[in-house]
Design a protein around this motif. Structure first.
Motif, PDB file in Angstrom:
ATOM      1  N   VAL A 145      -4.667   0.233   0.887  1.00  0.00           N
ATOM      2  CA  VAL A 145      -3.733  -0.847   1.150  1.00  0.00           C
ATOM      3  C   VAL A 145      -4.524  -2.211   0.482  1.00  0.00           C
ATOM      4  O   VAL A 145      -5.792  -2.373   0.389  1.00  0.00           O
ATOM      5  N   THR A 146      -3.741  -3.034   0.146  1.00  0.00           N
ATOM      6  CA  THR A 146      -4.130  -4.198  -0.797  1.00  0.00           C
ATOM      7  C   THR A 146      -3.436  -5.472   0.049  1.00  0.00           C
ATOM      8  O   THR A 146      -2.177  -5.489   0.555  1.00  0.00           O
ATOM      9  N   VAL A 147      -4.591  -6.455   0.193  1.00  0.00           N
ATOM     10  CA  VAL A 147      -4.289  -7.765   0.981  1.00  0.00           C
ATOM     11  C   VAL A 147      -4.149  -8.791   0.148  1.00  0.00           C
ATOM     12  O   VAL A 147      -5.196  -8.990  -0.643  1.00  0.00           O
ATOM     13  N   GLU A 148      -3.118  -9.801   0.222  1.00  0.00           N
ATOM     14  CA  GLU A 148      -3.314 -10.963  -0.419  1.00  0.00           C
ATOM     15  C   GLU A 148      -4.088 -12.077   0.323  1.00  0.00           C
ATOM     16  O   GLU A 148      -3.632 -12.465   1.291  1.00  0.00           O
ATOM     17  N   PHE A 184     -10.849 -14.054  -7.085  1.00  0.00           N
ATOM     18  CA  PHE A 184     -10.646 -12.635  -6.176  1.00  0.00           C
ATOM     19  C   PHE A 184      -9.548 -12.958  -5.162  1.00  0.00           C
ATOM     20  O   PHE A 184      -9.795 -12.927  -3.821  1.00  0.00           O
ATOM     21  N   PRO A 185      -8.150 -12.691  -5.726  1.00  0.00           N
ATOM     22  CA  PRO A 185      -7.060 -12.826  -4.888  1.00  0.00           C
ATOM     23  C   PRO A 185      -6.772 -11.897  -3.834  1.00  0.00           C
ATOM     24  O   PRO A 185      -5.773 -11.974  -2.802  1.00  0.00           O
ATOM     25  N   THR A 186      -7.524 -10.528  -4.148  1.00  0.00           N
ATOM     26  CA  THR A 186      -6.923  -9.197  -3.107  1.00  0.00           C
ATOM     27  C   THR A 186      -8.244  -8.800  -2.341  1.00  0.00           C
ATOM     28  O   THR A 186      -9.292  -8.926  -2.988  1.00  0.00           O
ATOM     29  N   ALA A 187      -7.979  -8.162  -1.603  1.00  0.00           N
ATOM     30  CA  ALA A 187      -9.005  -7.122  -0.848  1.00  0.00           C
ATOM     31  C   ALA A 187      -8.419  -5.921  -0.663  1.00  0.00           C
ATOM     32  O   ALA A 187      -7.258  -5.859  -0.437  1.00  0.00           O
ATOM     33  N   THR A 188      -9.043  -4.743  -0.660  1.00  0.00           N
ATOM     34  CA  THR A 188      -8.563  -3.390  -0.619  1.00  0.00           C
ATOM     35  C   THR A 188      -9.129  -2.514   0.087  1.00  0.00           C
ATOM     36  O   THR A 188     -10.494  -2.533   0.484  1.00  0.00           O
ATOM     37  N   GLY A 190       1.009  -1.174   0.197  1.00  0.00           N
ATOM     38  CA  GLY A 190       0.103   0.046   0.151  1.00  0.00           C
ATOM     39  C   GLY A 190       0.934   1.239   0.067  1.00  0.00           C
ATOM     40  O   GLY A 190       2.100   1.081   0.241  1.00  0.00           O
ATOM     41  N   SER A 191       0.176   2.375  -0.106  1.00  0.00           N
ATOM     42  CA  SER A 191       0.799   3.694  -0.270  1.00  0.00           C
ATOM     43  C   SER A 191      -0.107   4.578   0.387  1.00  0.00           C
ATOM     44  O   SER A 191      -1.530   4.574   0.691  1.00  0.00           O
ATOM     45  N   ALA A 192       0.250   6.055   0.748  1.00  0.00           N
ATOM     46  CA  ALA A 192      -0.323   6.766   1.236  1.00  0.00           C
ATOM     47  C   ALA A 192       0.192   8.216   0.823  1.00  0.00           C
ATOM     48  O   ALA A 192       1.642   8.279   0.835  1.00  0.00           O
TER      49      ALA A 192
END
Length: 231
Positions: A110-113, A138-142, A96-98
């Motif tokens: 934020v990206t989660v595997e 659906f490999p990721t959640a954001t 992720g970044s901000a």
């Protein structure tokens, strides 16, 4: 006759043991075997230092170090084999970044595997990555920030502050608006944040398992702890 009486006593004893096992088994499991998992990771001030430098700039999620190592996952309550337990799954595979401008968080993601989220039970994890979350598709959640978040109230002395963040949570391909209280720590050159987003699973097309031996509550939280450093 004595032999028959003894045989009936043995049969009766076996039946009694089976009845006790069926009736008392879940109670024994719930009171002596099953345990709640440790809570999801949240910001810790252990070893925290006064903030260094300006908070404005580009930040990137980094692995971090314990007790503030980056992690994300979920918390649910379930009935497992008659026992009431709290389950926490987590992974360190988070990116992720901000962007902070004029003391405000103006952008962030934020990206989660999801497939790498684990608990202490392999069968549960198999259900989670397969039937529940279908991580092959659906490999990721954001989680994405949708409105500026004022960070000027966050202390610079190594203690934490809490801010409200409005954003979009995407699970299993479904995006919904959410608001979450985020605990924030500035320690040295690090920016650390954690929160627990309340969710109703069916809102995201997620069906909580109900398989006879296990029943999962319809709601829970999506948890995150992210350590960030200047890019």
């Amino acid at each position: 006759m004595a032999v028959m009486t003894k045989r009936w006593w043995i049969i009766g004893g076996i039946v009694a043991l089976v009845v006790v096992a069926v009736v008392a088994g879940p109670w024994v499991y719930g009171n002596w075997i099953a345990e709640d998992d440790a809570p999801a990771a949240s910001v810790s001030t252990e070893g925290a230092q006064a903030a260094e430098g300006d908070i404005d700039g580009q930040w990137s999620v980094v692995p971090g170090t314990a007790p503030n190592a980056t992690a994300a996952g979920y918390t649910v309550h379930e009935i497992l084999n008659g026992a009431s337990v709290t389950v926490v799954g987590s992974t360190g595979d988070v990116d992720g970044s901000a962007t902070v401008q004029d003391g405000k968080l103006t952008a962030g993601e934020v990206t989660v595997e999801v497939a790498t989220i684990k608990t202490d039970n392999g069968r549960r994890d198999g259900q989670f990555t397969g039937n529940v979350m279908n991580t092959a598709e659906f490999p990721t959640a954001t989680f994405t920030i949708d409105a500026p978040v004022d960070l000027t109230s966050v202390p610079t002395d190594g203690t934490t502050g809490t801010v409200a963040a409005t954003g979009t949570l995407t699970l299993k391909g479904t995006a919904r608006p959410v608001t979450v209280d985020v605990e924030v720590l500035r320690s040295g050159s690090d920016l650390i944040a954690s929160g627990a987003i309340p969710v109703t699973w069916t809102d995201y097309g997620v069906t909580p398992p109900s398989l006879g031996f296990v029943t999962v509550d319809p709601s829970g939280t999506v948890d995150f702890l992210v350590s960030l450093q200047k890019s």
